[in-house]
Design an enzyme around this catalytic site. Structure first.
Site, PDB file in Angstrom:
ATOM      1  CB  CYS A 272      -9.183  -2.551  -6.993  1.00  0.00           C
ATOM      2  SG  CYS A 272      -8.612  -3.146  -5.392  1.00  0.00           S
TER       3      CYS A 272
ATOM      4  CB  SER B 133       1.614  11.395   1.692  1.00  0.00           C
ATOM      5  OG  SER B 133       1.244  10.258   2.458  1.00  0.00           O
TER       6      SER B 133
ATOM      7  CG  ASP C  45       0.061   1.880  -0.657  1.00  0.00           C
ATOM      8  OD1 ASP C  45      -0.719   1.770  -1.609  1.00  0.00           O
ATOM      9  OD2 ASP C  45       1.273   2.074  -0.789  1.00  0.00           O
TER      10      ASP C  45
ATOM     11  CG  ASP D 268      -3.650  -0.991   1.262  1.00  0.00           C
ATOM     12  OD1 ASP D 268      -3.051  -0.931   0.170  1.00  0.00           O
ATOM     13  OD2 ASP D 268      -4.866  -0.763   1.382  1.00  0.00           O
TER      14      ASP D 268
ATOM     15  CG  ASP E 268      -0.971  -2.085  -2.642  1.00  0.00           C
ATOM     16  OD1 ASP E 268      -1.032  -0.833  -2.587  1.00  0.00           O
ATOM     17  OD2 ASP E 268      -1.831  -2.809  -2.117  1.00  0.00           O
TER      18      ASP E 268
END
Length: 338
Positions: free
Chosen positions: A12, A42, A45, A85, A220
């Site tokens: 990531c 918004s 996730d 997610d 997360d």
């Protein structure tokens, strides 16, 4: 067969910065559908699309370059990260599609190991692998598009924090620093085992417990680091205090910061919330809070009244739970680290 894959910078930490993404997405005039309960506006996730009164789809995709040399482990981490997610929206994953970029002349046995690793976590999650798409590329990238189900009334968005909530985290921080140390050949075997175990632990188990409690916001912690994800949760409606002495991190991370095994992604995270965070802490604490996580834990804003039972429940299930802060009324800064 060469069973190692080359990794320079992956996981990531390869994400584009939050500020750049927001600048692009705010210009997109997407089709408006009343059944879309959660979209990209918004910064949540995953997307949520309502099918009927009791069912909604949860959709996400996630892929990245390798961050470890073991292809099977890489596949496991990528799948664990993609599934997360769905759990972060309080959903249950049902189907998954592989996303593969692979060099034409590379050993296909490596690709087989990657997909096997990913599938092993899908099987653990009781999520069916139903297909995928692959393209030729100069470097390896792998991930999944995952679809889950959730009752619309049970969706947990990332921006519902309430004043007085406590902030809990389900995995330690420091994945990015550890991966940097690993690339510098300065990461002990015990540290690798500890971090890899965390990265391949499904957030399913924490999510299953949180379903029983009054969770107001859930996300997360991945490539944007804890502070950027928390800033998104607060949504300019509340502020938060992070307890500088209660932040969990992997044992050797302080040494890694002292050795300056820092990443550009952490600096990008820092830049994206410039002027919004008040620090009363040392440089190491700042770095660990901006550190990009790959397959990190859940960050939840929960009712203070539920905390004692939550802690007991996590302990009885041999799961980690850390109280890292609290939500307060909107103040000058969005987050206070003190």
């Amino acid at each position: 067969m060469n069973e190692k894959i080359y990794c320079k910078s992956g996981g990531c930490s390869a994400k584009l910065g939050a500020k750049k993404l927001s600048h692009i997405l705010e210009k997109i005039d997407s089709y408006k559908d009343s059944h879309v309960l959660v979209g990209f506006d918004s910064r949540d996730d995953a997307a949520v699309y309502q099918i009927d009164e009791n069912h909604a789809f949860v959709s996400t995709l996630d892929f990245f370059p390798p961050m470890v040399e073991d292809p099977y482990l890489y596949g496991q981490i990528a799948a664990t990260n993609a599934l997360s997610d769905i759990y972060a929206m309080n959903g249950t994953p049902k189907t998954a599609l592989n996303i593969v970029c692979f060099p034409e002349n590379e050993d296909l046995n490596i690709l087989g190991k990657i997909i096997e690793g990913g599938n092993s976590k899908l099987v653990e999650a009781k999520c069916a692998l139903v297909g995928g798409h692959s393209i030729r590329d100069d470097s390896i990238k792998y991930g999944l598009s995952v679809t889950g189900l959730v009752n619309p009334i049970d969706v947990k968005k990332n921006n519902g924090t309430q004043c007085g909530d406590v902030l809990i985290l389900t995995k330690p921080l420091g994945v990015g620093l550890t991966l940097n140390a690993l690339r510098m050949d300065d990461c002990s075997k015990s540290m690798q085992e500890r971090v890899f175990k965390s990265m391949t632990t499904l957030n399913k188990y924490a999510c299953d417990i949180l379903k029983k409690y009054d969770v107001h916001a859930l996300t997360d912690v991945t490539g944007f680091g804890l502070l950027v994800h928390l800033n998104e949760m607060l949504d300019e409606k509340n502020s938060a205090v992070i307890y500088k002495d209660s932040i969990p991190y992997f044992d050797d991370c302080q040494k890694y910061v002292e050795e300056f095994y820092l990443s550009g992604a952490a600096q990008t995270n820092r830049n994206s919330v410039e002027g919004k965070i008040y620090f009363d802490c040392d440089f190491f604490t700042e770095e660990i809070l901006f550190d990009p996580q790959t397959s990190g834990g859940l960050l939840a804003s929960v009712s203070k009244e539920d905390l004692e039972k939550l802690e007991i429940d996590f302990k009885e299930n041999n799961l980690e739970l850390y109280v890292v802060g609290e939500v307060i009324e909107k103040n000058e800064y969005n987050v206070y680290v003190r």
